[in-house]
Design a protein around this motif. Structure first.
Motif, short mmCIF file in Angstrom:
data_model
loop_
_atom_site.label_atom_id
_atom_site.label_comp_id
_atom_site.label_asym_id
_atom_site.label_seq_id
_atom_site.Cartn_x
_atom_site.Cartn_y
_atom_site.Cartn_z
N TRP A 103 0.78 -1.20 0.15
CA TRP A 103 -0.13 0.03 0.01
C TRP A 103 0.83 1.13 0.04
O TRP A 103 2.00 1.15 0.41
CB TRP A 103 -0.93 -0.09 1.16
CG TRP A 103 -1.76 -1.40 1.47
CD1 TRP A 103 -1.35 -2.22 2.11
CD2 TRP A 103 -3.00 -1.46 0.74
NE1 TRP A 103 -2.41 -3.24 2.14
CE2 TRP A 103 -3.32 -2.78 1.26
CE3 TRP A 103 -4.04 -0.75 -0.06
CZ2 TRP A 103 -4.68 -3.38 0.68
CZ3 TRP A 103 -5.09 -1.16 -0.29
CH2 TRP A 103 -5.31 -2.49 -0.08
N LEU A 104 0.32 2.46 -0.27
CA LEU A 104 0.72 3.70 -0.26
C LEU A 104 -0.26 4.51 0.79
O LEU A 104 -1.48 4.51 0.16
CB LEU A 104 1.20 4.42 -1.61
CG LEU A 104 1.71 5.65 -1.46
CD1 LEU A 104 3.00 5.74 -2.46
CD2 LEU A 104 0.71 6.91 -1.70
N VAL A 105 0.36 5.33 1.55
CA VAL A 105 -0.60 6.44 2.40
C VAL A 105 0.08 7.55 2.15
O VAL A 105 1.19 7.81 2.33
CB VAL A 105 -0.82 5.71 3.85
CG1 VAL A 105 -1.66 4.58 3.75
CG2 VAL A 105 0.57 5.72 4.54
N LYS A 106 -0.83 8.54 2.06
CA LYS A 106 -0.37 9.74 2.04
C LYS A 106 -0.53 10.58 3.28
O LYS A 106 -1.49 10.52 3.90
CB LYS A 106 -1.05 10.84 0.88
CG LYS A 106 -0.73 10.48 -0.49
CD LYS A 106 -1.58 11.43 -1.58
CE LYS A 106 -1.48 11.04 -2.78
NZ LYS A 106 -2.34 11.92 -3.66
N THR A 107 0.44 11.62 3.63
CA THR A 107 0.30 12.05 5.04
C THR A 107 0.99 13.62 4.62
O THR A 107 2.04 13.62 4.00
CB THR A 107 0.86 11.16 6.08
OG1 THR A 107 0.75 12.01 7.51
CG2 THR A 107 2.51 11.03 5.92
N SER A 109 -5.88 9.17 -0.57
CA SER A 109 -4.80 9.19 0.46
C SER A 109 -4.32 7.81 0.81
O SER A 109 -3.30 7.43 1.66
CB SER A 109 -5.53 9.93 1.67
OG SER A 109 -6.52 9.37 2.52
N VAL A 110 -4.80 6.87 0.32
CA VAL A 110 -4.66 5.33 0.60
C VAL A 110 -4.87 4.48 -0.73
O VAL A 110 -5.75 4.81 -1.49
CB VAL A 110 -5.40 4.78 1.54
CG1 VAL A 110 -5.29 3.31 1.88
CG2 VAL A 110 -5.44 5.63 3.13
N MET A 111 -3.86 3.86 -1.13
CA MET A 111 -4.09 3.41 -2.40
C MET A 111 -3.33 1.89 -2.44
O MET A 111 -2.15 1.86 -1.85
CB MET A 111 -3.59 4.13 -3.70
CG MET A 111 -2.05 4.69 -3.58
SD MET A 111 -1.91 5.84 -4.75
CE MET A 111 -2.48 7.32 -3.97
N PRO A 112 -3.63 1.03 -3.28
CA PRO A 112 -2.91 -0.24 -3.33
C PRO A 112 -1.54 -0.01 -4.42
O PRO A 112 -1.57 0.89 -5.15
CB PRO A 112 -3.73 -1.43 -3.86
CG PRO A 112 -4.68 -0.39 -4.61
CD PRO A 112 -4.75 0.94 -4.07
N VAL A 113 -0.61 -0.85 -3.92
CA VAL A 113 0.68 -0.72 -4.98
C VAL A 113 0.92 -2.08 -5.25
O VAL A 113 1.05 -3.10 -4.50
CB VAL A 113 2.00 -0.11 -4.02
CG1 VAL A 113 3.13 -0.15 -5.01
CG2 VAL A 113 1.62 1.42 -3.49
#
Length: 152
Positions: A4-8, A135-139
């Motif tokens: 996953w990837l999360v943005k912050t 803000s949350v996505m699969p990788v």
């Protein structure tokens, strides 16, 4: 295991916050987008997550954390003092979820968004697509390999 990837925003919770207490899980809360929420709900314990710093001077992937606790009710939706309060979320059927994450590692150097946009194989990653604000996505596995191959 999924990736996953999360943005912050690092001023709120960045990779350095995780690094300061590597054995202490940090609650990832405040997600108020249904698609991003559904991705949080799909996370499994042990999944690896890229931490992407946004809305700051140095934008890009800064490190890796892992899921320590799967989705549970985000308590901030019921806290009237929280910027993430949601008056329309019923306690008996809450709308929003949170997960707990633990520090894995900080990258030796940030991988900038500009650099990510130039890497072959990342064209379908939502992060590099125009207008993507999730803000949350699969990788994908191959995308993960390409991204972390850049940290050397």
């Amino acid at each position: 295991m999924a990736k996953w990837l999360v943005k912050t925003e690092p001023s709120e919770c960045g990779i350095d916050d995780f690094a300061r207490a590597p054995q202490t899980p940090i609650r990832w809360d405040g997600v108020r987008n249904y698609q991003a929420r559904n991705f949080l709900k799909a996370m499994a314990e042990g999944d690896e997550v890229l931490v992407y710093h946004a809305s700051c001077k140095d934008i890009g992937i800064a490190g890796v954390v892992r899921v320590a606790r799967t989705a549970y009710t985000d308590p901030t939706q019921f806290d009237q003092e929280s910027p993430y309060f949601d008056a329309k979320s019923p306690p008996d059927n809450p709308r929003w979820q949170a997960v707990d994450m633990l520090f894995e590692r900080k990258l030796a150097r940030l991988i900038s968004l500009d650099r990510l946009k130039t890497l072959p194989g990342l064209e379908n990653l939502p992060l590099v697509q125009r207008g993507s604000r999730l803000s949350v996505m699969p990788v994908g596995e191959e995308e993960w390999r390409i991204i972390l191959g850049e940290r050397q």
